[in-house]
Design an enzyme around this catalytic site. Structure first.
Site, PDB file in Angstrom:
ATOM      1  N   LYS A 189      18.731  34.120  81.818  1.00  0.00           N
ATOM      2  CA  LYS A 189      18.115  34.734  80.644  1.00  0.00           C
ATOM      3  C   LYS A 189      17.666  36.171  80.947  1.00  0.00           C
ATOM      4  O   LYS A 189      17.656  36.578  82.119  1.00  0.00           O
ATOM      5  CB  LYS A 189      16.928  33.881  80.191  1.00  0.00           C
ATOM      6  CG  LYS A 189      17.329  32.492  79.717  1.00  0.00           C
ATOM      7  CD  LYS A 189      16.098  31.676  79.343  1.00  0.00           C
ATOM      8  CE  LYS A 189      16.462  30.297  78.839  1.00  0.00           C
ATOM      9  NZ  LYS A 189      15.267  29.521  78.476  1.00  0.00           N
ATOM     10  N   TYR A 206      21.266  28.046  69.729  1.00  0.00           N
ATOM     11  CA  TYR A 206      20.010  27.286  69.670  1.00  0.00           C
ATOM     12  C   TYR A 206      19.803  26.592  68.321  1.00  0.00           C
ATOM     13  O   TYR A 206      18.675  26.276  67.967  1.00  0.00           O
ATOM     14  CB  TYR A 206      18.823  28.208  69.960  1.00  0.00           C
ATOM     15  CG  TYR A 206      18.732  28.618  71.413  1.00  0.00           C
ATOM     16  CD1 TYR A 206      18.386  27.702  72.403  1.00  0.00           C
ATOM     17  CD2 TYR A 206      18.971  29.929  71.798  1.00  0.00           C
ATOM     18  CE1 TYR A 206      18.292  28.074  73.738  1.00  0.00           C
ATOM     19  CE2 TYR A 206      18.876  30.317  73.139  1.00  0.00           C
ATOM     20  CZ  TYR A 206      18.541  29.381  74.095  1.00  0.00           C
ATOM     21  OH  TYR A 206      18.443  29.758  75.408  1.00  0.00           O
ATOM     22  N   ASN A 218      11.480  31.207  81.562  1.00  0.00           N
ATOM     23  CA  ASN A 218      11.873  30.239  82.583  1.00  0.00           C
ATOM     24  C   ASN A 218      13.214  30.544  83.250  1.00  0.00           C
ATOM     25  O   ASN A 218      13.860  29.678  83.801  1.00  0.00           O
ATOM     26  CB  ASN A 218      11.819  28.805  82.038  1.00  0.00           C
ATOM     27  CG  ASN A 218      12.850  28.522  80.980  1.00  0.00           C
ATOM     28  OD1 ASN A 218      13.641  29.385  80.597  1.00  0.00           O
ATOM     29  ND2 ASN A 218      12.852  27.297  80.487  1.00  0.00           N
ATOM     30  N   HIS A 253      19.040  29.019  81.494  1.00  0.00           N
ATOM     31  CA  HIS A 253      19.386  27.943  80.568  1.00  0.00           C
ATOM     32  C   HIS A 253      20.483  27.124  81.225  1.00  0.00           C
ATOM     33  O   HIS A 253      21.372  27.674  81.867  1.00  0.00           O
ATOM     34  CB  HIS A 253      19.918  28.512  79.247  1.00  0.00           C
ATOM     35  CG  HIS A 253      20.612  27.483  78.413  1.00  0.00           C
ATOM     36  ND1 HIS A 253      19.929  26.654  77.551  1.00  0.00           N
ATOM     37  CD2 HIS A 253      21.911  27.124  78.355  1.00  0.00           C
ATOM     38  CE1 HIS A 253      20.804  25.830  76.977  1.00  0.00           C
ATOM     39  NE2 HIS A 253      22.006  26.101  77.440  1.00  0.00           N
ATOM     40  N   GLU A 311      28.733  24.931  74.214  1.00  0.00           N
ATOM     41  CA  GLU A 311      28.188  26.210  74.675  1.00  0.00           C
ATOM     42  C   GLU A 311      29.256  27.062  75.358  1.00  0.00           C
ATOM     43  O   GLU A 311      29.323  28.276  75.133  1.00  0.00           O
ATOM     44  CB  GLU A 311      27.005  25.954  75.617  1.00  0.00           C
ATOM     45  CG  GLU A 311      25.814  25.385  74.874  1.00  0.00           C
ATOM     46  CD  GLU A 311      24.692  24.891  75.770  1.00  0.00           C
ATOM     47  OE1 GLU A 311      23.625  24.554  75.218  1.00  0.00           O
ATOM     48  OE2 GLU A 311      24.860  24.819  77.007  1.00  0.00           O
TER      49      GLU A 311
END
Length: 152
Positions: A11, A51, A114, A117, A128
């Site tokens: 990310k 998402y 975080n 992904h 994805e």
């Protein structure tokens, strides 16, 4: 050997912090094969598709804004149980619940930052991968060390 693919993305926070190489290293050291990689700043439309299962969550808008705030390193990793083990390498979604030694356990504190992904199921990995990569961008090849990682 039954092999599967998983989608892993570093990310914007992970890219900005210079963690792309460390994350690649962890997957390679475990024995997984990199099948595709690219650095891209995704559009809002692209992220909303990625998402879409979270669209009713209160954090959805902020997630889309954050994920579009800078480059994302999108990758496809391949090997035995790549989805399950990929999630183990990343650690729990909430970094504070992640074990030391996992990527999030070593490099993250807040859920909203975080670092990475990872696909949560084989079906979502396929979806994805198809969203982030054209078919011709995903390479099929045999690593020289394959027989040293996998039994016949």
């Amino acid at each position: 050997m039954t092999s599967e693919q998983t989608f892993i993305a570093v990310k914007p926070d992970g890219v900005q912090r210079g963690l792309v190489g460390e994350i690649i290293c962890r997957f390679e050291k475990r024995g997984y094969k990199l099948a595709a990689i690219k650095l891209v700043t995704p559009t809002q439309e692209h992220l909303e598709k990625h998402y879409e299962d979270l669209k009713d969550k209160p954090f959805f808008k902020g997630l889309i804004t954050y994920m579009g705030s800078g480059p994302v390193c999108a990758m496809v990793w391949e090997g035995r149980e790549a989805v399950k083990v990929g999630r183990q390498l990343l650690g729990a979604t909430n970094p504070m619940a992640s074990q030391p030694g996992t990527i999030r356990g070593d490099y993250a504190i807040d859920v909203g930052r975080n670092v990475c992904h990872g696909s949560d199921a084989v079906e979502s990995a396929k979806k994805e991968i198809d969203l982030w990569f054209k078919k011709e961008e995903v390479n099929s090849w045999k690593k020289a060390e394959h027989d040293w990682v996998y039994e016949k």
